[in-house]
Design an enzyme around this catalytic site. Structure first.
Site, short mmCIF file in Angstrom:
data_model
loop_
_atom_site.label_atom_id
_atom_site.label_comp_id
_atom_site.label_asym_id
_atom_site.label_seq_id
_atom_site.Cartn_x
_atom_site.Cartn_y
_atom_site.Cartn_z
N ASP A 268 56.44 11.52 61.55
CA ASP A 268 57.90 11.61 61.67
C ASP A 268 58.29 13.05 61.99
OD1 ASP A 268 60.45 10.62 61.76
OD2 ASP A 268 60.45 9.79 59.73
N LYS B 35 62.35 -0.98 59.40
CA LYS B 35 63.23 -0.89 58.23
C LYS B 35 64.65 -1.29 58.59
CE LYS B 35 64.45 3.97 58.95
NZ LYS B 35 64.23 5.35 58.56
N ARG C 64 70.12 14.74 63.78
CA ARG C 64 70.16 13.30 63.50
C ARG C 64 71.43 12.65 64.04
NH1 ARG C 64 68.54 13.69 57.17
NH2 ARG C 64 69.45 15.78 57.46
N GLU D 39 82.57 34.99 53.79
CA GLU D 39 82.60 35.25 55.23
C GLU D 39 81.55 36.29 55.60
OE1 GLU D 39 85.67 37.29 58.41
OE2 GLU D 39 86.52 36.01 56.83
#
Length: 313
Positions: A220, A194, A98, A42
């Site tokens: 990319d 793809k 993502r 922590e």
């Protein structure tokens, strides 16, 4: 006692290497922070100097995502509770980007959740570069300064003086990003289409367009295992390209990524330092985002346009 609205730049543990350079380009010393850790992991970060009335910039990329994100949130909360005037979260690599949509049943939208957490912690603004998807800016309930890696990559690519340059998107989702890069060179583009079986595993790929005799640049926003990029590069070379390079902003590089890149047909992989390299690789060239972020901080301080940092076609 801190000056009212003075700019102070701090860093989380993970991005200290980059924050030092950003502060140097800005012309200030990096602020002092102490992060205590309990035996179970922590964290308890604290500022070692006053931030009352200051415009505070906290630099922290979120890799690996959980601990670094939590440290950033705690630092934002600490700045807010210490009466900072304005708190900007500077996240060069925005983790969970993502997960920007519900692409299958019963999944969360991670990027939106991170936006909610930043709001709850007390951030007034977000500064980042090359989000996985531009619409993530709409997940935030405060202003977002979305910088572009083109400002770093384009000058370098032009210095190579490639005669027959052609740009390629490694998937359909990256077409807009690739087209924007191609415009700086008045060049054409092709697409690698793809089909995935599952995350990080490609079932098939085909090339849409002609690459014969061209010096191809794959574009990319991030590279993880490198599987997609390396397979796309091989496909492009098999179709008669003269050479193939890749331009990728965020080098996540997990799993066998370094091995995949070293064994690939790529001439060069250009990345930035939003994420530090885990090991050396002759094919990887790192360009720094530090000066770009320092200039953006200066424009926020002076209430000037951030878009003036974008290079024009």
């Amino acid at each position: 006692m801190a000056a009212i609205n003075a700019v102070k730049i701090f860093s989380g543990s993970a991005s200290n290497y980059l924050a030092k350079d950003i502060a140097k380009y800005y012309g200030k010393d990096l602020g002092a922070v102490t992060t205590l850790k309990f035996s179970d992991g922590e964290m308890s970060p604290s500022f070692d100097e006053s931030v009352r009335g200051c415009d505070v910039f906290i630099i922290q990329s979120t890799f690996p995502t959980a601990d670094n994100l939590m440290e950033l949130l705690l630092m934002i909360d600490a700045a807010r509770r210490a009466s900072a005037h304005y708190v900007t979260a500077v996240i060069p690599y925005f983790g969970y980007s993502r997960q920007d949509r519900k692409d299958r049943p019963r999944v969360g939208i991670g990027a939106k959740l991170i936006g909610n957490l930043l709001t709850a912690a007390g951030a007034d603004r977000l500064m980042t570069i090359d989000l996985h998807a531009g619409q993530i800016q709409g997940f935030m309930d405060f202003p977002v300064d979305h910088l572009e890696g083109n400002a770093i990559f384009v000058p370098y690519l032009k210095s190579l003086n490639l005669e027959n340059i052609l740009f390629a998107s490694p998937d359909v989702g990256g077409v807009v990003r690739t087209r924007n890069m191609a415009k700086f060179f008045n060049a054409e583009m092709v697409i690698c289409d793809k089909h995935r079986k599952r995350a990080n595993e490609i079932a098939s790929m085909q090339l849409i367009g002609d690459v014969k005799g061209a010096d191809v640049i794959l574009v990319d926003d991030l590279i993880d295992t490198g599987g997609t990029l390396c397979k796309a590069a091989q496909l492009i070379m098999d179709k008669g390209a003269n050479s193939v390079r890749a331009v990728v902003t965020h080098p996540v590089l997990s799993g066998k990524a370094y091995e995949n890149i070293s064994n690939s047909v790529l001439t060069e992989l250009l990345v930035t330092d939003t994420i530090p390299q885990k090991q050396a690789c002759d094919k990887i060239k790192v360009l720094s985002v530090a000066e770009l972020f320092a200039k953006a901080i200066g424009r926020i301080r002076d209430h000037e346009s951030i878009s003036s940092l974008f290079i024009k076609y």
